[in-house]
Scaffold this active site. Structure first.
Site, PDB file in Angstrom:
ATOM      1  N   SER A  58     -25.849 -37.641   9.671  1.00  0.00           N
ATOM      2  CA  SER A  58     -27.184 -37.285   9.211  1.00  0.00           C
ATOM      3  C   SER A  58     -27.228 -37.514   7.716  1.00  0.00           C
ATOM      4  O   SER A  58     -26.180 -37.570   7.062  1.00  0.00           O
ATOM      5  CB  SER A  58     -27.473 -35.808   9.519  1.00  0.00           C
ATOM      6  OG  SER A  58     -28.597 -35.335   8.793  1.00  0.00           O
ATOM      7  N   TYR A  87     -24.712 -27.160   9.546  1.00  0.00           N
ATOM      8  CA  TYR A  87     -25.114 -28.505   9.943  1.00  0.00           C
ATOM      9  C   TYR A  87     -24.641 -29.529   8.921  1.00  0.00           C
ATOM     10  O   TYR A  87     -24.042 -30.555   9.270  1.00  0.00           O
ATOM     11  CB  TYR A  87     -26.639 -28.549  10.082  1.00  0.00           C
ATOM     12  CG  TYR A  87     -27.185 -29.886  10.536  1.00  0.00           C
ATOM     13  CD1 TYR A  87     -27.126 -30.257  11.874  1.00  0.00           C
ATOM     14  CD2 TYR A  87     -27.773 -30.768   9.628  1.00  0.00           C
ATOM     15  CE1 TYR A  87     -27.635 -31.475  12.300  1.00  0.00           C
ATOM     16  CE2 TYR A  87     -28.282 -31.985  10.042  1.00  0.00           C
ATOM     17  CZ  TYR A  87     -28.213 -32.330  11.382  1.00  0.00           C
ATOM     18  OH  TYR A  87     -28.705 -33.541  11.798  1.00  0.00           O
TER      19      TYR A  87
END
Length: 254
Positions: free
Chosen positions: A136, A149
């Site tokens: 990401s 995350y």
């Protein structure tokens, strides 16, 4: 463009919806044989024309069984796409539930180890072996209130670069893709959670998210799939160890 992927043998984790579904369908459209897994039974029920299994990618035993059975069924493996992930909790670090931290790293990072360790032998035997790990943009920049995350996605990049060094001499290339703001339900839920946490509207939160993006539009799952197809093809045979952003030139995550 014919990418020469006809007959390519591919496994995609979390392939029943969203980015994973687009990747799986992209490979299938090129003539590849694709097996997917997912934890979402309802999403799996909507998959037609692809072999699939319900698998919790954080369950090492279940993953090993799925990988072994899938590789045996296809007679080998040419490409592993580690797409499975979870958004994890949205909270300041002092309020972060420890279970949320553990679960996020298990799904976003350790799952990629779980699948990769079971695939290396088959990939080394392939004439065009590759691994594509979904990271990401949070794996390149910081992400306030989303520390588990971001930590997991930074870990994916380190895992990718280390694997590229380790597997390159055997002809297996390894790359990571770092999406930015991706159109779909998952991104909407992330923005909704942040809006609630900050006590502001969804529109305000969305505008903040795009405030540091040069191209102010959502990335589509199909754009990510297109990059995966190229990396897995012979045209991408010298691309390895890369963390490739598909993010509209996002400078930071607001």
């Amino acid at each position: 463009m014919d990418l020469g992927l006809n007959g390519h043998r591919v496994i995609v984790t979390a392939g029943a919806s969203g980015i994973g579904r687009a990747i799986a369908e992209g490979f299938r459209a090129e003539g590849a044989r694709v097996i997917i897994c997912d934890i979402d039974e309802a999403a799996l029920a909507g998959v037609v024309g692809m072999e699939s299994a319900r698998v919790d990618v954080s369950d090492r035993t279940a993953v090993a069984r799925f990988m072994d059975e899938s590789i045996a069924a296809m007679g080998g493996l040419d490409c592993l796409v580690n797409n499975a992930g979870t958004a994890g909790p949205t909270a300041a670090v002092e309020d972060m539930p420890p279970d949320g931290w553990d679960d996020t790293l298990a799904v976003c990072l350790t799952s990629q180890f779980n699948t990769t360790r079971c695939s290396v032998e088959a990939l080394k035997a392939s004439r065009n072996g590759s691994i594509i790990n979904l990271s990401s943009l949070a794996g390149r920049v910081g992400f306030a209130m989303r520390t588990p995350y971001a930590a997991a996605k930074w870990g994916v990049v380190g895992f990718t670069k280390s694997l590229a060094l380790e597997l390159g001499p055997s002809g297996v290339r390894v790359n990571a893709i770092l999406p930015g703001l991706v159109a779909g339900d998952r991104q909407r839920r992330v923005l909704e959670a942040k809006a609630q946490r900050l006590g502001q509207s969804y529109a305000e939160t969305e505008a903040q998210a795009f405030s540091h993006v040069s191209i102010k539009e959502y990335v589509t799952p199909e754009q990510i799939a297109d990059q995966c197809l190229f990396l897995a093809s012979e045209r991408g045979r010298t691309i390895s160890g890369q963390a490739i952003s598909i993010c509209g030139d996002t400078q930071r995550l607001a």
